[in-house]
Design an enzyme around this catalytic site. Structure first.
Site, short mmCIF file in Angstrom:
data_model
loop_
_atom_site.label_atom_id
_atom_site.label_comp_id
_atom_site.label_asym_id
_atom_site.label_seq_id
_atom_site.Cartn_x
_atom_site.Cartn_y
_atom_site.Cartn_z
N GLU B 47 0.83 -1.21 0.00
CA GLU B 47 0.00 0.00 0.00
C GLU B 47 0.87 1.26 0.00
O GLU B 47 0.67 2.17 -0.79
CB GLU B 47 -0.91 0.03 1.24
CG GLU B 47 -1.94 -1.08 1.33
CD GLU B 47 -2.92 -1.11 0.18
OE1 GLU B 47 -3.00 -0.14 -0.58
OE2 GLU B 47 -3.61 -2.13 0.04
N ASN B 51 1.42 3.84 -3.18
CA ASN B 51 1.06 5.26 -3.08
C ASN B 51 2.17 6.17 -3.60
O ASN B 51 1.90 7.20 -4.19
CB ASN B 51 0.73 5.63 -1.63
CG ASN B 51 -0.69 5.21 -1.26
OD1 ASN B 51 -1.47 4.82 -2.11
ND2 ASN B 51 -1.01 5.32 0.03
N ARG B 105 -9.18 3.29 -8.21
CA ARG B 105 -8.62 3.23 -6.86
C ARG B 105 -9.77 3.32 -5.85
O ARG B 105 -10.72 4.07 -6.04
CB ARG B 105 -7.61 4.36 -6.62
CG ARG B 105 -6.53 4.47 -7.70
CD ARG B 105 -5.14 4.34 -7.11
NE ARG B 105 -4.89 3.06 -6.52
CZ ARG B 105 -4.41 2.00 -7.18
NH1 ARG B 105 -4.14 2.08 -8.44
NH2 ARG B 105 -4.20 0.88 -6.56
N1 LIG Z 1 2.97 9.15 -0.93
C1 LIG Z 1 1.93 9.97 -1.27
N2 LIG Z 1 2.17 11.14 -1.91
C2 LIG Z 1 1.16 11.97 -2.26
N3 LIG Z 1 -0.15 11.70 -2.01
C3 LIG Z 1 -0.46 10.55 -1.37
C4 LIG Z 1 0.56 9.64 -0.96
N4 LIG Z 1 -0.03 8.60 -0.35
C5 LIG Z 1 -1.36 8.86 -0.36
N5 LIG Z 1 -1.63 10.03 -0.97
C6 LIG Z 1 -2.97 10.67 -1.11
O1 LIG Z 1 -3.84 10.05 -0.17
C7 LIG Z 1 -4.98 9.50 -0.83
C8 LIG Z 1 -5.45 8.25 -0.09
O2 LIG Z 1 -4.47 7.21 -0.18
P1 LIG Z 1 -4.97 5.69 -0.02
O3 LIG Z 1 -3.82 4.81 -0.21
O4 LIG Z 1 -5.75 5.57 1.23
O5 LIG Z 1 -6.02 5.53 -1.22
P2 LIG Z 1 -5.70 5.45 -2.79
O6 LIG Z 1 -4.26 5.22 -3.02
O7 LIG Z 1 -6.28 6.66 -3.42
O8 LIG Z 1 -6.54 4.17 -3.24
P3 LIG Z 1 -6.13 2.64 -2.96
O9 LIG Z 1 -4.94 2.63 -2.04
O10 LIG Z 1 -7.34 2.04 -2.32
O11 LIG Z 1 -5.83 2.06 -4.29
C9 LIG Z 1 -4.53 9.26 -2.26
O12 LIG Z 1 -5.60 9.24 -3.17
C10 LIG Z 1 -3.59 10.46 -2.48
O13 LIG Z 1 -4.33 11.62 -2.76
MG LIG Z 2 -3.23 3.71 -2.02
#
Ligand SMILES: Nc1ncnc2c1ncn2[C@@H]1O[C@H](COP(=O)(O)OP(=O)(O)OP(=O)(O)O)[C@@H](O)[C@H]1O
Ligand SMILES: [Mg+2]
Lengths: 102, 145
Positions: B47, B51, B105
């Site tokens: 995860e 990200n 996502r």
């Molecule tokens: N390393 C990062 N850099 C920039 N933004 C991030 C980062 N990690 C998370 N985010 C932001 O936080 C949001 C939520 O992250 P999360 O992992 O919970 O969900 P997701 O990645 O959108 O979907 P999923 O993990 O379910 O595929 C992301 O959509 C993004 O906007």
């Molecule tokens: Mg994610």
């Protein structure tokens, strides 16, 4: 990935790992099969899936939306404990019938 | 107290997601984890690393820094850092179902990490990058019996 269609029911046997890297190919193949067979029920079989992260939730949710356009249903079968845990966390049981593996 | 640690520096190519999670899992085997604990660790690393490649560096390949350390009392600490775009509102980003990632996502990555690890902390600065630090106490299999 193996695909089996018997009239109304399309079964997709997923294989390997579901992460962001590999989900794209699976998504494209499944959507192609949905477009072609127009099933009223899609069964995703997770029996051969050794790893899944939230990309798998996205994959399931996306296919659910896709099927809903034609009023078709979705069912997930053969989930191991770890996959089941992630599906439950996401509340997927509200969108699809879930059957754990043996 | 002996400690053990490693640092890994990888390009944010999506093919490295599996390399990252398998490497951390291999390191964690030194703590004698259960299969479920290994699976939780793999998923959480996947995860955090995903990200970085999806959100932190959306249009380019950047560097992902992963460091792991075994703390006292069998606690595994995993740090995943990027020098990408940063997160504007961390609280909002951690909300289940919040995503800036579009249709495919789920917005559940942080929720998954939180459910599988004992603690998850996020530090971020716009334009500078993000650091996700996770901790999990590994209950030695032998002690459980
Ligand atoms: N390393 C990062 N850099 C920039 N933004 C991030 C980062 N990690 C998370 N985010 C932001 O936080 C949001 C939520 O992250 P999360 O992992 O919970 O969900 P997701 O990645 O959108 O979907 P999923 O993990 O379910 O595929 C992301 O959509 C993004 O906007
Ligand atoms: Mg994610």
């Amino acid at each position: 990935m193996q695909i089996n269609s018997t009239g109304e029911v399309l079964t997709v046997y997923l294989k390997g790992e579901i992460d962001h890297h590999l989900a794209r190919g699976m998504r494209e193949e499944i959507d192609k099969a949905i477009d072609y067979y127009m099933p009223s029920l899609l069964i995703l079989d997770f029996g051969e899936i050794s790893f899944m992260d939230s990309s798998g939730i996205g994959l399931v949710m996306g296919r659910y939306k896709n099927l809903k356009k034609n009023g078709a249903k979705l069912s997930l079968v053969n989930l191991n404990e770890n996959i089941y845990k992630i599906m439950k966390l996401a509340g997927i049981e509200r969108l699809a019938e879930i059957e754990k593996g043996a | 107290m002996e400690t053990n640690k490693f640092t890994l520096k990888i390009p944010s190519r999506s093919c490295n997601e599996s390399f990252a999670r398998v490497t951390v899992a291999a390191f964690a085997t030194g703590l004698d984890p259960t299969l479920e604990e290994i699976s939780d660790i793999k998923t959480s690393v996947s995860e955090a690393v995903t990200n970085c490649s999806v959100h932190a560096y959306p249009n380019s390949i950047g560097v992902i820094y992963i460091s792991c350390e075994i703390l006292k009392d069998n606690v595994l600490k995993i740090k995943v850092r990027d020098k990408g775009c940063g997160i504007a509102d961390i609280e909002q980003a951690r909300q289940p179902l919040f995503t800036t990632g579009g249709e495919e996502r789920a917005g559940l990555g942080f929720a998954v990490m939180e459910s599988m690890m004992d603690s998850v902390s996020v530090r971020s600065k716009m334009g500078k990058g993000t650091t996700v630090t996770m901790k999990k106490k590994i209950n030695r299999k032998d002690d459980a019996r």
